[in-house]
Enzyme design. Structure first.
Site, PDB file in Angstrom:
ATOM      1  N   HIS A 181       4.665  -2.468  -4.524  1.00 13.94           N
ATOM      2  CA  HIS A 181       5.906  -2.116  -5.215  1.00 13.94           C
ATOM      3  C   HIS A 181       6.800  -1.290  -4.288  1.00 13.94           C
ATOM      4  O   HIS A 181       6.318  -0.504  -3.472  1.00 13.94           O
ATOM      5  CB  HIS A 181       5.573  -1.312  -6.476  1.00 13.94           C
ATOM      6  CG  HIS A 181       6.728  -1.116  -7.393  1.00 13.94           C
ATOM      7  ND1 HIS A 181       7.442   0.068  -7.445  1.00 13.94           N
ATOM      8  CD2 HIS A 181       7.308  -1.955  -8.294  1.00 13.94           C
ATOM      9  CE1 HIS A 181       8.408  -0.045  -8.349  1.00 13.94           C
ATOM     10  NE2 HIS A 181       8.352  -1.256  -8.875  1.00 13.94           N
ATOM     11  N   SER A 383      -4.861 -12.418 -13.546  1.00 14.19           N
ATOM     12  CA  SER A 383      -3.471 -12.092 -13.804  1.00 14.19           C
ATOM     13  C   SER A 383      -2.905 -12.846 -15.003  1.00 14.19           C
ATOM     14  O   SER A 383      -3.405 -13.896 -15.396  1.00 14.19           O
ATOM     15  CB  SER A 383      -2.640 -12.416 -12.552  1.00 14.19           C
ATOM     16  OG  SER A 383      -1.271 -12.195 -12.776  1.00 14.19           O
TER      17      SER A 383
END
Length: 464
Positions: A181, A383
């Protein structure tokens, strides 16, 4: 009409409200269906609601209140509409906190250390510590061995975790994968830390071979590592055990600090069968998650947990508060802990487990439907983020609020994303896609093999 509200919908709201409230809205320029360019150093927002002084007779006429009520009502309708077409960002929009509405009349501020009460009495520390205890149990750290607090967002959790690592190893080098991120690299800039960006595998997880090469180039300095428990774009989970093994085999035993960025999947992984465990029984230093993502808190917030032994280097006495503070922000939203506490008590471990299983099932459904339609798609094993070819029409991207990077886009399947919503999206995508690409083959869908692997690409070169 407010039914098609996007960014331009805000302009419509201001115009519809009248009576001066919306007159300050700047006109919106025509946007061609091309990718929007962000120009640094320039305000790029296109609409606003003016703030104007009340007229002298407003108290008598009530026109001002009526105008503001109109703006708020129309804005609410726009939120309802935008929520219907929300797929690209990891926010759980399925919540109901009506029972907490009576607490909104109080200015609740959790100043300073959650475990040391300050002179400010309107706080929610009792809720905050209860939430922190829950997460400490989840990640297997004893009450007398952890410290943490409820942050204002996931980025603050990363800023704090990396700061703790820097305090433990002042001369350490920060290592983070290229798909980490952006807040991780923001932390490096803020703290003036040397930062090494590590290559990733096609799945998006850290390439431990490249990680080791970089470690061996910097053997003389300790390592501070950001481990992703779900990357931003592909939802990839870094192999924590392999990262630890690589560190120890490279001669860094007892000379490393690991921060786990679990913004979304940090709260999903514990409920996935056969998933690797994120636990403080392993040599990690801190874990952070977002509270407004999987949990579904209506305001941005997060949870940061670290080892108590590390926190003294950050903590300082604050006489003004009659407390100590080792947080980043100081003042913290005291309502957020109550919302988190409420949800954790309502759902519990079993409730979260059911929601995780639902998200994973629906993510597989979306991936399979995309492939059946001849659209390249990838879904990592742990995921609920489905990656696929970027839609050609930017208006479609904005309508469904898809997150895009280069030639790919993704949908994050959250608890509020139903099969019906996915079918609605898929049917619209298929209809639009038929118009984007020529049937005679002159205009073809993009190749995304470089982003998702040849086996997941459905371009003319790689489709099976």
């Amino acid at each position: 009409m407010v039914g098609s509200v996007g960014n331009d919908g805000l302009m419509e709201l201001g115009a519809a409200a009248g009576n001066g409230v919306g007159k300050g809205a700047r006109p919106m320029e025509e946007q061609p269906p091309a990718r929007r360019e962000v120009v640094l150093g320039r305000n790029v927002h296109t609409a606003s609601f003016a703030v104007k002084e009340p007229e002298a007779d407003d108290d008598e006429t009530g026109e001002r209140e009526a105008a503001m009520a109109s703006v708020l009502a129309l804005y609410r309708r726009s939120l309802v509409e935008r929520t219907k077409h929300h797929l690209g960002y990891p926010y759980n929009l399925d919540f109901d906190y009506g029972a907490l509405s009576r607490l909104q009349h109080f200015s609740i501020n959790n100043l300073g250390d959650p475990f040391i009460e300050s002179n400010y009495g309107v706080h929610s520390r009792q809720f905050e510590v209860g939430v922190l205890d829950w997460f400490a149990r989840l990640w297997e750290l004893e009450k007398n061995e952890y410290w943490g607090y409820i942050t204002n967002c996931g980025t603050e959790g990363n800023l704090h975790g990396i700061l703790v690592g820097r305090e433990v190893f002042p001369d350490g080098i920060l290592y983070a994968s290229l798909e980490s991120h952006y807040s991780v690299f923001k932390a490096a800039r803020m703290y003036r830390m040397e930062c090494v960006k590590v290559d990733t595998l096609i799945s998006g997880e850290i390439d431990c071979a490249d990680f080791q090469r970089n470690l061996l180039l910097n053997r003389d300095k300790p390592a501070i590592i950001n481990v992703n428990i779900g990357t931003t774009v592909k939802g990839a989970v870094d192999d924590l055990d392999m990262v630890i093994k690589t560190l120890e085999e490279s001669g860094f035993k007892d000379r490393f600090y690991i921060h786990c960025d679990g913004a979304l999947f940090g709260l999903m992984i514990p409920f996935v069968k056969k998933a690797p465990k994120v636990t403080f029984k392993k040599p990690i230093g801190s874990v952070s998650v977002s509270g407004h993502k999987f949990v579904g808190c209506p305001m941005p917030c997060g949870v940061q947990i670290t080892r108590l032994e590390h926190i003294n280097a950050l903590s300082s006495n604050v006489e003004y508060l009659a407390s100590r503070d080792a947080t980043i922000m100081g003042s913290r939203n005291g309502h957020a802990p109550i919302f988190l506490w409420y949800t954790l008590n309502r759902k519990g471990y079993r409730g979260f487990q059911k929601e995780v299983q639902k998200c994973l099932r629906n993510a597989h459904y979306l991936k399979d439907r995309l492939r059946e339609a001849g659209i390249g798609a990838m879904l990592n094993e742990l995921s609920s983020t489905v990656v696929f070819e970027r839609p050609k029409d930017e208006e479609f991207v904005r309508r469904w609020q898809l997150a895009c990077e280069g030639s790919i886009a993704h949908v994050v399947v959250m608890p509020n994303v139903t099969i019906d919503k996915l079918d609605y999206f898929l049917n619209e995508l298929a209809e639009k896609r038929a118009a984007w690409y020529d049937q005679d083959g002159m205009c073809q869908p993009p190749c995304i093999a470089g982003d998702v692997g040849q086996e997941n690409c459905a371009c003319i070169l790689h489709k099976k």
